[in-house]
Design a protein around this motif. Structure first.
Motif, PDB file in Angstrom:
ATOM      1  N   VAL A 148       0.833  -1.194   0.000  1.00  0.00           N
ATOM      2  CA  VAL A 148       0.000   0.000   0.000  1.00  0.00           C
ATOM      3  C   VAL A 148       0.873   1.252   0.000  1.00  0.00           C
ATOM      4  O   VAL A 148       0.565   2.256  -0.658  1.00  0.00           O
ATOM      5  CB  VAL A 148      -0.939  -0.006   1.227  1.00  0.00           C
ATOM      6  N   TRP A 166       0.829   4.059  -3.251  1.00  0.00           N
ATOM      7  CA  TRP A 166       0.320   5.432  -3.155  1.00  0.00           C
ATOM      8  C   TRP A 166       1.311   6.383  -2.487  1.00  0.00           C
ATOM      9  O   TRP A 166       0.915   7.453  -2.019  1.00  0.00           O
ATOM     10  CB  TRP A 166      -1.017   5.437  -2.415  1.00  0.00           C
ATOM     11  N   VAL A 193      -6.175   5.558  -2.282  1.00  0.00           N
ATOM     12  CA  VAL A 193      -5.970   5.309  -0.865  1.00  0.00           C
ATOM     13  C   VAL A 193      -7.202   5.711  -0.063  1.00  0.00           C
ATOM     14  O   VAL A 193      -7.507   5.109   0.981  1.00  0.00           O
ATOM     15  CB  VAL A 193      -4.719   6.052  -0.354  1.00  0.00           C
ATOM     16  N   THR A 209      -4.856   4.432   8.046  1.00  0.00           N
ATOM     17  CA  THR A 209      -5.433   3.132   7.673  1.00  0.00           C
ATOM     18  C   THR A 209      -5.674   2.262   8.899  1.00  0.00           C
ATOM     19  O   THR A 209      -6.679   1.556   8.971  1.00  0.00           O
ATOM     20  CB  THR A 209      -4.512   2.390   6.689  1.00  0.00           C
TER      21      THR A 209
END
Length: 360
Positions: free
Chosen positions: A183, A187, A248, A200
């Motif tokens: 991830v 991004w 995201v 997150t």
């Protein structure tokens, strides 16, 4: 004195004391009547459930440690092991490899990563690593034209002015030999964008904080079964959609949904397991429910070791949640129609060999 003599003496004593004889007869009569009452209650339990006034009475009829209870416990706690795969996977989905500023002219000129690091990226003696968010303020277009060897012989030819200043960069390159895709690399969640990575996990925990009181109310108001099944369906769909997140922001939103529905599922399961065991076993059962969760937590890094690209890793974490759709969930003992509840209780009693006590 022989046995016959003792008996004659006892009879003589009883005859001599009529009051004692009367008291003994009354005791015998009370014991006889007590046995008849107990037997009547047992007979009544087998054919009449009007004596059932509390939930504990119902558990006594159905049974608390039979085959049905064990089967329900195993089915429920198995799904508990799935929970950490989604809620505690952010460190593996968002693993952060070494990174440095992206310098487009040098990348386009096919300079190696090590060549870019040696010319453009400051080295920190305190950390023993290259700075990930800063670079030297050089004319990199000129450096690309000169080539690596010529530039390194005299770096001053690509300087802006007489001194080399350090500036921040807006994009990064990553060491993909450590992690092929995460991830963070997808991004660029480092430096000034690092807060999005922290978010997150924050939304995962926040989703649980919000979900527990809401679903706690709903499972009592609407029943365990409908809430758990709705949470399972949404959780499965959101889990797979996370792997296809285009941005995201969408990723964070879907993770919030996964976390909230996972909390609803876990809460319904925990309440159901505690409801269907005897009161004296509830402390132990409450501890046993946590064991599969710990096992799932230990399995989480093992899956991450085998599956490296983050989208496929998320897919692998979401796949076990399909297990939950096999539930033929027992009827809730909350506010639902009475007939389905009794049907389920009869089925439980049959599995626990208690069917004679639950056929009214």
């Amino acid at each position: 004195m022989d046995e016959g003599g003792k008996m004659k003496e006892a009879i003589t004593e009883v005859k001599e004391d009529p009051q004692e004889l009367k008291e003994r007869k009354e005791v015998v009569q009370e014991e006889k009547e007590g046995k008849e009452v107990v037997q009547g209650e047992k007979d009544g339990k087998e054919g009449d459930l009007s004596w059932v006034n509390t939930f504990e009475d119902l558990l006594e009829v159905v049974g608390t440690n039979g085959r049905w209870n064990i089967l329900m416990f195993i089915m429920c706690v198995t799904s508990v092991a799935i929970s950490p795969l989604q809620t505690l996977s952010y460190q593996f989905l968002g693993a952060t490899p070494d990174y440095w500023c992206h310098i487009a002219p040098l990348v386009e000129a096919n300079w190696t990563d090590q060549q870019i690091l040696s010319l453009a990226i400051p080295y920190s003696n305190s950390t023993g690593k290259y700075e990930g968010c800063q670079m030297r303020n050089y004319n990199y277009t000129a450096a690309a034209l000169l080539g690596y060897k010529a530039t390194m012989k005299d770096p001053s030819v690509v300087q802006h002015g007489n001194t080399t200043s350090i500036i921040k960069c807006s994009a990064r390159d990553f060491n993909h030999s450590q992690y092929s895709s995460t991830v963070v690399t997808e991004w660029d969640l480092v430096c000034e964008r690092r807060v999005l990575y922290s978010t997150t996990q924050a939304v995962m925990e926040g989703g649980k904080i919000v979900a527990y009181p809401i679903f706690g109310y709903l499972i009592d108001a609407l029943g365990r079964r409908p809430i758990v099944l709705v949470c399972v369906v949404i959780n499965i769909l959101a889990g797979f959609l996370v792997a296809a997140s285009p941005t995201v922001e969408v990723y964070i939103l879907l993770k919030l949904i996964v976390s909230a529905t996972d909390a609803g599922t876990y809460l319904g399961i925990f309440v159901f397991v505690m409801e269907t065991c005897a009161a004296k076993y509830r402390a132990a059962v409450g501890c046993l429910v946590a064991i599969p969760w710990a096992i799932g937590y230990m399995i989480t890094p093992g899956i991450a070791y085998l599956v490296r690209p983050w989208r496929w890793l998320q897919f692998a974490y979401a796949l076990p949640s399909l297990y939950c759709i096999i539930y033929f969930w027992p009827a809730s003992l909350g506010k639902e129609a009475a007939q389905p509840i009794w049907q389920e209780m009869r089925r439980a009693a049959r599995n626990n060999n208690q069917d004679r006590s639950c056929h009214a």
